[in-house]
Motif scaffolding. Structure first.
Motif, PDB file in Angstrom:
ATOM      1  N   PHE A  55     -28.316  16.451   3.929  1.00  0.00           N
ATOM      2  CA  PHE A  55     -28.861  15.930   2.552  1.00  0.00           C
ATOM      3  C   PHE A  55     -29.646  14.866   2.509  1.00  0.00           C
ATOM      4  CE2 PHE A  55     -25.507  18.947   0.896  1.00  0.00           C
ATOM      5  CZ  PHE A  55     -26.283  19.581   0.096  1.00  0.00           C
ATOM      6  N   ILE A  56     -29.249  13.756   3.298  1.00  0.00           N
ATOM      7  CA  ILE A  56     -29.768  12.345   3.498  1.00  0.00           C
ATOM      8  C   ILE A  56     -31.667  12.595   3.752  1.00  0.00           C
ATOM      9  CG2 ILE A  56     -30.017  10.188   4.905  1.00  0.00           C
ATOM     10  CD1 ILE A  56     -26.905  10.297   4.635  1.00  0.00           C
ATOM     11  N   ASN A  57     -31.343  13.254   4.987  1.00  0.00           N
ATOM     12  CA  ASN A  57     -32.801  13.522   5.807  1.00  0.00           C
ATOM     13  C   ASN A  57     -33.703  14.460   4.804  1.00  0.00           C
ATOM     14  OD1 ASN A  57     -31.986  12.031   8.075  1.00  0.00           O
ATOM     15  ND2 ASN A  57     -31.503  13.921   9.262  1.00  0.00           N
ATOM     16  N   ARG A  58     -33.057  15.276   4.208  1.00  0.00           N
ATOM     17  CA  ARG A  58     -33.914  15.841   3.104  1.00  0.00           C
ATOM     18  C   ARG A  58     -34.308  15.457   1.992  1.00  0.00           C
ATOM     19  NH1 ARG A  58     -30.938  21.637   1.616  1.00  0.00           N
ATOM     20  NH2 ARG A  58     -29.220  20.440   2.254  1.00  0.00           N
ATOM     21  N   SER A  59     -33.567  14.545   1.442  1.00  0.00           N
ATOM     22  CA  SER A  59     -33.934  13.573   0.398  1.00  0.00           C
ATOM     23  C   SER A  59     -35.150  12.578   0.803  1.00  0.00           C
ATOM     24  CB  SER A  59     -32.775  12.975  -0.191  1.00  0.00           C
ATOM     25  OG  SER A  59     -32.225  11.999   0.581  1.00  0.00           O
ATOM     26  N   LEU A  60     -34.875  11.999   1.985  1.00  0.00           N
ATOM     27  CA  LEU A  60     -35.989  11.277   2.543  1.00  0.00           C
ATOM     28  C   LEU A  60     -37.312  11.939   2.791  1.00  0.00           C
ATOM     29  CD1 LEU A  60     -33.921   9.010   4.804  1.00  0.00           C
ATOM     30  CD2 LEU A  60     -34.756   8.270   2.337  1.00  0.00           C
ATOM     31  N   SER A  61     -37.214  13.174   3.199  1.00  0.00           N
ATOM     32  CA  SER A  61     -38.303  13.944   3.553  1.00  0.00           C
ATOM     33  C   SER A  61     -39.019  14.202   2.139  1.00  0.00           C
ATOM     34  CB  SER A  61     -37.769  15.210   4.228  1.00  0.00           C
ATOM     35  OG  SER A  61     -38.990  16.279   4.345  1.00  0.00           O
ATOM     36  N   ALA A  62     -38.366  14.713   1.063  1.00  0.00           N
ATOM     37  CA  ALA A  62     -38.743  14.987  -0.157  1.00  0.00           C
ATOM     38  C   ALA A  62     -39.595  13.512  -0.667  1.00  0.00           C
ATOM     39  CB  ALA A  62     -37.639  15.180  -1.113  1.00  0.00           C
ATOM     40  N   LEU A  63     -39.026  12.348  -0.508  1.00  0.00           N
ATOM     41  CA  LEU A  63     -39.673  11.053  -0.961  1.00  0.00           C
ATOM     42  C   LEU A  63     -40.895  11.031  -0.152  1.00  0.00           C
ATOM     43  CD1 LEU A  63     -39.662   8.373  -2.422  1.00  0.00           C
ATOM     44  CD2 LEU A  63     -38.286   7.531  -0.527  1.00  0.00           C
ATOM     45  N   ALA A  64     -41.297  11.251   0.959  1.00  0.00           N
ATOM     46  CA  ALA A  64     -42.228  11.192   1.913  1.00  0.00           C
ATOM     47  C   ALA A  64     -43.098  12.346   1.193  1.00  0.00           C
ATOM     48  CB  ALA A  64     -42.046  11.668   3.227  1.00  0.00           C
ATOM     49  N   ASP A  65     -42.848  13.389   1.025  1.00  0.00           N
ATOM     50  CA  ASP A  65     -43.536  14.560   0.333  1.00  0.00           C
ATOM     51  C   ASP A  65     -44.196  14.138  -0.825  1.00  0.00           C
ATOM     52  OD1 ASP A  65     -43.016  16.277   2.510  1.00  0.00           O
ATOM     53  OD2 ASP A  65     -41.719  17.451   1.542  1.00  0.00           O
ATOM     54  N   VAL A  66     -43.622  13.237  -1.834  1.00  0.00           N
ATOM     55  CA  VAL A  66     -43.922  12.840  -3.014  1.00  0.00           C
ATOM     56  C   VAL A  66     -45.188  11.802  -2.730  1.00  0.00           C
ATOM     57  CG1 VAL A  66     -43.397  11.273  -5.074  1.00  0.00           C
ATOM     58  CG2 VAL A  66     -41.721  13.293  -4.265  1.00  0.00           C
ATOM     59  N   LEU A  67     -44.967  10.778  -1.839  1.00  0.00           N
ATOM     60  CA  LEU A  67     -45.695  10.087  -1.387  1.00  0.00           C
ATOM     61  C   LEU A  67     -47.019  10.769  -1.016  1.00  0.00           C
ATOM     62  CD1 LEU A  67     -43.579   7.169   0.203  1.00  0.00           C
ATOM     63  CD2 LEU A  67     -44.840   7.184  -2.173  1.00  0.00           C
ATOM     64  N   GLY A  68     -46.798  11.792  -0.117  1.00  0.00           N
ATOM     65  CA  GLY A  68     -47.973  12.261   0.317  1.00  0.00           C
ATOM     66  C   GLY A  68     -48.902  12.989  -0.761  1.00  0.00           C
ATOM     67  N   ALA A  69     -48.236  13.676  -1.513  1.00  0.00           N
ATOM     68  CA  ALA A  69     -48.848  14.487  -2.473  1.00  0.00           C
ATOM     69  C   ALA A  69     -49.632  13.485  -3.461  1.00  0.00           C
ATOM     70  CB  ALA A  69     -47.828  14.984  -3.519  1.00  0.00           C
ATOM     71  N   ILE A  70     -49.115  12.264  -3.760  1.00  0.00           N
ATOM     72  CA  ILE A  70     -49.616  11.273  -4.689  1.00  0.00           C
ATOM     73  C   ILE A  70     -50.998  10.735  -3.841  1.00  0.00           C
ATOM     74  CG2 ILE A  70     -49.508   9.048  -5.815  1.00  0.00           C
ATOM     75  CD1 ILE A  70     -46.594   9.508  -6.348  1.00  0.00           C
ATOM     76  N   ALA A  71     -50.493  10.542  -2.495  1.00  0.00           N
ATOM     77  CA  ALA A  71     -51.894   9.713  -1.633  1.00  0.00           C
ATOM     78  C   ALA A  71     -52.926  10.819  -1.677  1.00  0.00           C
ATOM     79  CB  ALA A  71     -51.493   9.459  -0.446  1.00  0.00           C
ATOM     80  N   GLU A  72     -52.824  12.144  -1.731  1.00  0.00           N
ATOM     81  CA  GLU A  72     -53.840  13.133  -1.540  1.00  0.00           C
ATOM     82  C   GLU A  72     -54.062  13.575  -3.038  1.00  0.00           C
ATOM     83  OE1 GLU A  72     -52.199  16.317   0.595  1.00  0.00           O
ATOM     84  OE2 GLU A  72     -51.843  15.279   2.381  1.00  0.00           O
ATOM     85  N   GLN A  73     -53.465  12.970  -3.977  1.00  0.00           N
ATOM     86  CA  GLN A  73     -54.015  13.214  -5.554  1.00  0.00           C
ATOM     87  C   GLN A  73     -53.938  14.668  -5.714  1.00  0.00           C
ATOM     88  OE1 GLN A  73     -57.742  11.478  -6.227  1.00  0.00           O
ATOM     89  NE2 GLN A  73     -57.166   9.358  -5.853  1.00  0.00           N
ATOM     90  N   ARG A  74     -52.914  15.352  -5.517  1.00  0.00           N
ATOM     91  CA  ARG A  74     -52.614  16.603  -5.721  1.00  0.00           C
ATOM     92  C   ARG A  74     -52.253  16.904  -7.275  1.00  0.00           C
ATOM     93  NH1 ARG A  74     -48.209  18.013  -1.010  1.00  0.00           N
ATOM     94  NH2 ARG A  74     -49.358  17.189   0.542  1.00  0.00           N
ATOM     95  N   SER A  75     -52.394  18.003  -7.875  1.00  0.00           N
ATOM     96  CA  SER A  75     -52.196  18.196  -9.340  1.00  0.00           C
ATOM     97  C   SER A  75     -50.709  18.401  -9.369  1.00  0.00           C
ATOM     98  CB  SER A  75     -52.815  19.718  -9.595  1.00  0.00           C
ATOM     99  OG  SER A  75     -52.508  20.766  -8.855  1.00  0.00           O
ATOM    100  N   HIS A  76     -49.963  18.845  -8.527  1.00  0.00           N
ATOM    101  CA  HIS A  76     -48.641  18.844  -8.657  1.00  0.00           C
ATOM    102  C   HIS A  76     -47.832  17.982  -7.756  1.00  0.00           C
ATOM    103  CE1 HIS A  76     -44.358  20.183  -9.114  1.00  0.00           C
ATOM    104  NE2 HIS A  76     -44.444  20.551  -7.902  1.00  0.00           N
ATOM    105  N   VAL A  77     -46.835  16.725  -8.022  1.00  0.00           N
ATOM    106  CA  VAL A  77     -46.089  16.136  -6.940  1.00  0.00           C
ATOM    107  C   VAL A  77     -44.652  16.638  -7.465  1.00  0.00           C
ATOM    108  CG1 VAL A  77     -45.376  13.770  -6.930  1.00  0.00           C
ATOM    109  CG2 VAL A  77     -47.702  14.128  -7.847  1.00  0.00           C
ATOM    110  N   PRO A  78     -44.051  16.860  -6.219  1.00  0.00           N
ATOM    111  CA  PRO A  78     -42.751  17.523  -6.195  1.00  0.00           C
ATOM    112  C   PRO A  78     -41.523  16.741  -6.391  1.00  0.00           C
ATOM    113  CG  PRO A  78     -43.647  17.345  -3.966  1.00  0.00           C
ATOM    114  CD  PRO A  78     -44.723  16.912  -4.893  1.00  0.00           C
TER     115      PRO A  78
END
Length: 588
Positions: free
Chosen positions: A499-522
């Motif tokens: 669960f820890i690694n998945r939540s940290l991975s989700a945090l990295a995905d959010v940052l990646g989506a914001i950095a790439e200016q995607r329409s949907h941020v998970p």
């Protein structure tokens, strides 16, 4: 006559004569004997006289021989002394000539040495003059270097200020990196590491090249070593103290009272120093954190002290502070300040929702009002008692949950001043000091600390001109990312790690989506990212404190953390907004 006497005169004379004759014969015999003895004595005397004569001759001969021997001896001594005197005279002549030569040589050498000394003195004087010139030049160069250094520092500060301004205008995330020192448990027995990692287990590979650059030496068996560099807003070497770290954090707290939300989170692998950086040294017996040694305090207690210090400079009663403590454990949110009917604190599961305004909120979350840093630390220590921990091979007191401590600061401002500058609002607060001092007190009397942040009926009773601005400081100690093989966890601890690694991975995905200016941020892929949506998504000044280990065996994890920080630094969220709106009231 004859008849009368009866003696014959003839017989008498005859007897007397006979006696005399006998005596005469006796005397004659004695004379003969004496003559005989005398003759013998004369013979002996003659013999002795002869011996004496011979002895005298011998003595005379001995005397004459001794005299001759003494003469010979005296003569030989005189001869020897004469020869010695001759030799001494010759030696004296030689010594005299040698002394003369030595004196001449000494005079010549003295002149030579004196000339050399004079030459050396002149050379030393010239060297002293040259040294003085060099010293003057060195002093000038030092002054010039100092001036250049001061100019460099000023330009560096200007560049950093401009960079921070640019970061703020762009809405970028500030990323700092702290390299912890090597610790005893890095080389302790019992760590389950691979043979390749164990081979260089005590080698340092991560360094602070300067205060903005991390240098990592990457090496693989059979390949040449490669140096990789990572740039951040600030890099702390292992020798830099908690004071130095907080000095770069403190300016954000001023922004907090200026109407901005602020979030500070620590990211890194297990055992990299996140909790130490955020809280300080841990007490082994109850997992609380001591406040006795002020130099060891972490960001959370220091930030609270600084917030209350800043509030103390404001008009009394115009601010009040509420605190909440939650943990995200196994993708569930737990309220660590919730109390049961007996008033005992225990963790209660809560949920996170998205409001109509698109903000994240946790309904029924407990908010406790605190009036000073001591009360705040007391509440945080209560919450820490309930935080889930589990020993692993990497860290004996590994935190198995993400800790989020939130300070909500409510500022009472005059309603007429909305839309004006913050400085004008401060002036208005001073003019309306009497009203603003009574308003927070009514709020405290009418609100429940175990309820959510709904407005109190006291707001309706307050003057319409008084408005509230709420700003939020979120202090986040993330659970450490870790490799299952290194941590050696099994069973429930393995599920926690997942669960820890998945939540940290989700945090990295959010940052990646914001950095790439995607329409949907998970944001909703994890309760952690959903809870931190307002901070990560752009409604707060966000500082990410990367914590890494310099040890070779943690190189993979350190590279992952540095990569996360690099991606976070590239995020552009737009300019962070300042709070300038009143808190909505239920009466309206």
């Amino acid at each position: 006559m004859r008849a009368r006497s009866g003696l014959d005169p003839g017989s008498v004379w005859a007897q007397r004569l006979g006696q005399l004759e006998r005596r005469l014969r006796t005397k004659e015999e004695r004379i003969v004997v004496l003559e005989t003895e005398n003759a013998a004595l004369h013979l002996k005397l003659a013999e002795y006289q002869g011996l004496a004569g011979r002895s005298t001759n011998e003595v005379l001969q001995l005397y004459s021989a001794h005299g001759q021997q003494q003469k010979l001896q005296r003569r030989s001594v005189v001869i020897h002394l004469h020869g010695a005197i001759k030799r001494l005279k010759q030696d004296l002549k030689s010594l005299r000539s040698f002394a003369l030569e030595l004196s001449k040589d000494f005079q010549r050498q003295s002149k030579t040495y004196l000339y050399q000394v004079l030459t050396a003195v002149q050379g030393i004087q010239l060297q002293n003059e040259a040294m003085q010139m060099f010293q003057i030049k060195a002093f000038d160069l030092e002054q010039s270097l100092q001036e250049v250094t001061e100019r460099y520092e000023k330009e560096k500060q200007k560049r950093r200020a401009l960079h921070n301004s640019l970061v703020e205008l762009r809405g970028n995330i500030r990323v700092h990196c702290r390299i912890r020192p090597l610790l005893p448990f890095d080389t302790a027995a019992g760590h389950s590491v691979s043979q390749d990692r164990q081979r260089n287990s005590s080698e340092k590979v991560a360094y602070a090249a300067d205060d903005e650059t991390v240098l990592v030496k990457c090496s693989r068996p059979g390949h040449a070593s490669i140096n990789k560099t990572f740039q951040f807003e600030r890099v702390y070497s292992p020798s830099e103290s908690q004071d130095t770290v907080f000095a770069d954090v403190a300016p954000l707290l001023t922004s907090l009272l200026d109407g901005y939300n602020v979030c500070i989170m620590a990211y890194g692998q297990t055992g990299s120093g996140k909790t130490y950086t955020m809280l300080g040294p841990q007490l082994e017996e109850n997992f609380a954190y001591s406040t006795e040694d002020a130099s060891e305090l972490g960001i959370i207690p220091r930030a609270t002290q600084e917030v209350f210090r800043l509030i103390s400079e404001k008009p009394p009663g115009s601010y009040w502070v509420e605190v909440s403590v939650v943990e995200v454990y196994n993708n569930e949110i737990f309220d660590l300040l919730a109390k049961d009917s007996c008033g005992k604190v225990f963790g209660v599961k809560r949920d996170v929702v998205t409001t109509r305004e698109g903000k994240s909120d946790v309904p029924l979350l407990t908010y406790e009002t605190v009036e000073n840093a001591s009360e705040f630390l007391h509440l945080v220590n209560k919450g820490l008692q309930l935080r889930v921990r589990h020993p692993t091979l990497v860290h004996a007191h590994s935190s198995r949950s993400h800790l989020v401590v939130t300070l909500t600061i409510t500022t009472v401002v005059s309603g007429d001043n909305f839309g004006t500058s913050w400085e004008d609002e401060q002036t208005s607060q001073r003019l309306n000091k009497e009203v603003s001092c009574t308003f927070p007190q009514k709020m405290r009397e009418n609100k429940s600390t175990s309820s959510s942040r709904a407005s109190s009926p006291a707001q309706i009773e307050a003057t319409e001109k008084m408005k509230q601005v709420k700003t939020r400081l979120q202090l986040v100690d993330l659970a450490g990312s870790e490799c299952v093989g290194m941590s050696g966890v099994t069973g429930a601890a393995l599920r926690e790690t997942s669960f820890i690694n998945r939540s940290l991975s989700a945090l990295a995905d959010v940052l990646g989506a914001i950095a790439e200016q995607r329409s949907h941020v998970p944001y909703r892929n994890s309760k952690l990212t959903h809870l931190l949506q307002d901070s990560v998504g752009g409604d707060a000044k966000l500082l990410v404190m990367l914590c890494i280990s310099p040890d070779q065996k943690y190189l993979t994890e350190s590279m992952q953390s540095l990569g996360f920080g690099t991606r976070a630094r590239q995020v552009q969220r737009g300019q962070v907004k300042k709070k300038s709106f009143p808190v909505p009231s239920k009466a309206k």
